[in-house]
Design a protein around this motif. Sequence first.
Motif, PDB file in Angstrom:
ATOM      1  N   SER A  51       0.838  -1.213   0.000  1.00 43.14           N
ATOM      2  CA  SER A  51       0.000   0.000   0.000  1.00 43.14           C
ATOM      3  C   SER A  51       0.864   1.250   0.000  1.00 43.14           C
ATOM      4  O   SER A  51       0.521   2.251  -0.628  1.00 43.14           O
ATOM      5  CB  SER A  51      -0.892   0.021   1.247  1.00 43.14           C
ATOM      6  N   GLU A  52       1.986   1.203   0.707  1.00 42.76           N
ATOM      7  CA  GLU A  52       2.880   2.372   0.770  1.00 42.76           C
ATOM      8  C   GLU A  52       3.318   2.782  -0.648  1.00 42.76           C
ATOM      9  O   GLU A  52       3.362   3.944  -0.976  1.00 42.76           O
ATOM     10  CB  GLU A  52       4.125   2.048   1.609  1.00 42.76           C
ATOM     11  N   MET A 107      -8.830   2.388  -3.072  1.00 37.71           N
ATOM     12  CA  MET A 107      -8.214   1.050  -3.071  1.00 37.71           C
ATOM     13  C   MET A 107      -8.989   0.166  -2.122  1.00 37.71           C
ATOM     14  O   MET A 107      -9.699   0.641  -1.246  1.00 37.71           O
ATOM     15  CB  MET A 107      -6.772   1.120  -2.573  1.00 37.71           C
ATOM     16  N   LYS A 108      -8.788  -1.109  -2.301  1.00 36.09           N
ATOM     17  CA  LYS A 108      -9.318  -2.047  -1.323  1.00 36.09           C
ATOM     18  C   LYS A 108      -8.178  -2.987  -0.977  1.00 36.09           C
ATOM     19  O   LYS A 108      -7.557  -3.583  -1.861  1.00 36.09           O
ATOM     20  CB  LYS A 108     -10.492  -2.818  -1.913  1.00 36.09           C
ATOM     21  N   SER A 109      -7.893  -3.085   0.297  1.00 36.83           N
ATOM     22  CA  SER A 109      -6.779  -3.945   0.677  1.00 36.83           C
ATOM     23  C   SER A 109      -7.017  -4.601   2.015  1.00 36.83           C
ATOM     24  O   SER A 109      -7.856  -4.175   2.800  1.00 36.83           O
ATOM     25  CB  SER A 109      -5.474  -3.155   0.701  1.00 36.83           C
ATOM     26  N   LYS A 110      -6.271  -5.636   2.212  1.00 31.61           N
ATOM     27  CA  LYS A 110      -6.379  -6.411   3.439  1.00 31.61           C
ATOM     28  C   LYS A 110      -5.127  -6.146   4.267  1.00 31.61           C
ATOM     29  O   LYS A 110      -4.032  -6.142   3.724  1.00 31.61           O
ATOM     30  CB  LYS A 110      -6.421  -7.894   3.061  1.00 31.61           C
ATOM     31  N   PRO A 111      -5.309  -5.878   5.550  1.00 31.75           N
ATOM     32  CA  PRO A 111      -4.109  -5.597   6.341  1.00 31.75           C
ATOM     33  C   PRO A 111      -3.210  -6.809   6.438  1.00 31.75           C
ATOM     34  O   PRO A 111      -3.667  -7.944   6.337  1.00 31.75           O
ATOM     35  CB  PRO A 111      -4.658  -5.210   7.706  1.00 31.75           C
ATOM     36  N   ARG A 112      -1.950  -6.516   6.682  1.00 33.96           N
ATOM     37  CA  ARG A 112      -1.004  -7.609   6.897  1.00 33.96           C
ATOM     38  C   ARG A 112      -1.168  -8.100   8.323  1.00 33.96           C
ATOM     39  O   ARG A 112      -1.243  -7.300   9.246  1.00 33.96           O
ATOM     40  CB  ARG A 112       0.418  -7.112   6.750  1.00 33.96           C
ATOM     41  N   ARG A 113      -1.166  -9.379   8.477  1.00 32.26           N
ATOM     42  CA  ARG A 113      -1.089  -9.893   9.841  1.00 32.26           C
ATOM     43  C   ARG A 113       0.351  -9.791  10.286  1.00 32.26           C
ATOM     44  O   ARG A 113       1.267  -9.921   9.490  1.00 32.26           O
ATOM     45  CB  ARG A 113      -1.571 -11.334   9.882  1.00 32.26           C
ATOM     46  N   LYS A 114       0.544  -9.551  11.574  1.00 28.79           N
ATOM     47  CA  LYS A 114       1.887  -9.241  12.054  1.00 28.79           C
ATOM     48  C   LYS A 114       2.893 -10.350  11.798  1.00 28.79           C
ATOM     49  O   LYS A 114       4.069 -10.106  11.639  1.00 28.79           O
ATOM     50  CB  LYS A 114       1.835  -8.899  13.530  1.00 28.79           C
ATOM     51  N   LEU A 142       6.759  -9.133   5.689  1.00 29.19           N
ATOM     52  CA  LEU A 142       6.367  -7.784   5.291  1.00 29.19           C
ATOM     53  C   LEU A 142       6.869  -7.416   3.902  1.00 29.19           C
ATOM     54  O   LEU A 142       6.405  -6.476   3.306  1.00 29.19           O
ATOM     55  CB  LEU A 142       6.893  -6.774   6.306  1.00 29.19           C
ATOM     56  N   GLU A 171      -1.124  -7.435  -1.119  1.00 28.05           N
ATOM     57  CA  GLU A 171      -2.248  -7.237  -0.217  1.00 28.05           C
ATOM     58  C   GLU A 171      -3.388  -6.423  -0.814  1.00 28.05           C
ATOM     59  O   GLU A 171      -4.441  -6.333  -0.243  1.00 28.05           O
ATOM     60  CB  GLU A 171      -1.758  -6.522   1.034  1.00 28.05           C
ATOM     61  N   GLU A 217      -6.355  -5.653  -3.242  1.00 30.09           N
ATOM     62  CA  GLU A 217      -7.268  -6.381  -4.129  1.00 30.09           C
ATOM     63  C   GLU A 217      -7.414  -5.611  -5.446  1.00 30.09           C
ATOM     64  O   GLU A 217      -7.332  -6.189  -6.517  1.00 30.09           O
ATOM     65  CB  GLU A 217      -8.622  -6.525  -3.436  1.00 30.09           C
TER      66      GLU A 217
END
Lengths: 270, 157
Positions: free
Chosen positions: A83-84, A131-138, A142, A147, A149
């Motif tokens: 996303s960054e 945008m549509k995105s799913k967060p990263r699980r910790k 990374l 991530e 969509e």
Amino acid sequence: MNLLPENFEDTLRTKIIGHPLYVYSQLDSTQITAKHLAANKAKEGTIVLAYFQKKGMGRNGREWFSPKGGIWFTIILRPHFSSEKANMINIIFTTACAEVFYSFGITQPVIKWPNDILINGKKICGILTQMKSKPRRKKDNLQNESEIEYALVGIGINLDTAIEDFPAALKNKATSIKQEIGKEIKMDDFLASLLEKIEKYYIMLKEDKFSKIQKEWKKFSLPFGILVKTSTSKEVYEGQLVGTNEHGHLIIRTPHGKMEEVSAGEIEII
Amino acid sequence: MDLKELKRIIAIFQKAKIAELEVESKDGVKFRLKKEVTERKAPLVKEVPVEVISIPVQTAEQKLQQTEEPKKQEGMHEIVSPMIGTFYVAPSPDSPPFVTVDQEIKEDDTVCIVEAMKIMNEIKADIKGKIVKVLVENGSPVQFGQPLFLVQLPPKQ
């Protein structure tokens, strides 16, 4: 009115952007239609274009005036990066737009960070990206995760709009290409050039060549050194525009000499 | 061997990380130097610079607030921000929030927007469960990886 020829898509020299290209005489909003398509597996590069939008989408639920005679379209992207990095999309696409404006005879397109283009202080083009995105699980890695969509890049360009056709509230704030260069330009010529430039820059972003685009961006940016004010709902910064950093975030020198990095919010010339 | 040369050898020995040195010169002078050396094991990994992080002093009120917050525990999950930006609970100022406390959510439901550089990033839930707490105030800046929602997971079957 300026229309695209039937075989426009076939004449495009792009490989991704504009394939397929869906053209509608009117839509509520190209963003909404593109969102449905994206949710139904539309492929990267798909474009939804309308000659007229009934409820053109602006930021924060505001409406974007989009009468016949403009170019209103949304590009569906499926970036396989963070996303960054995807946040740089508005920067690279405004740069692409500014360059094409310049090549079509507009001598002074100015990019107002991060998503507007002005001519003599009046808006001629705006970009809205959702945008549509799913967060990263910790626990996730990374570095290598895909991530996002989809990203929907909505671009609105005032092509032929006459000043008298703008609503009263926009008359002193907006302009069009026709108004600026005194003649109509063909929508297909303009759009073909723009999509080629957009594809070039999108590929460069994928290849981590953001800094090269940033050099072009600088040529069209609001002049460095001018006083600006940026604000989000929580923070307000005033100071001199210094430039952008490697993430495309705005850098402002406050009156106390402190450098502030701004990644969100509005920018205003003061 | 003259005195000057002897002093030079002693100086080298003092600096070197060796405990004992035996020297025999061409002219028959022979001597042994000894010193205590603290054994130092080579580090297994390359040393990395340490970042100094200042920790703000908490007020009693802040401490109290924290103790009242639901703790992340077994059966709880945090939805985190994928990026730096501004957190919004709704698509526009006049719209209702995507989710509210006690609401059941499914994986892939949109729970909020994080905006950066005028890119509105709809964040999807990465898990099924019930929203227990919204951890960030609407309109606040958020950091990469910052928890945004606390979600109670459904009981294991």
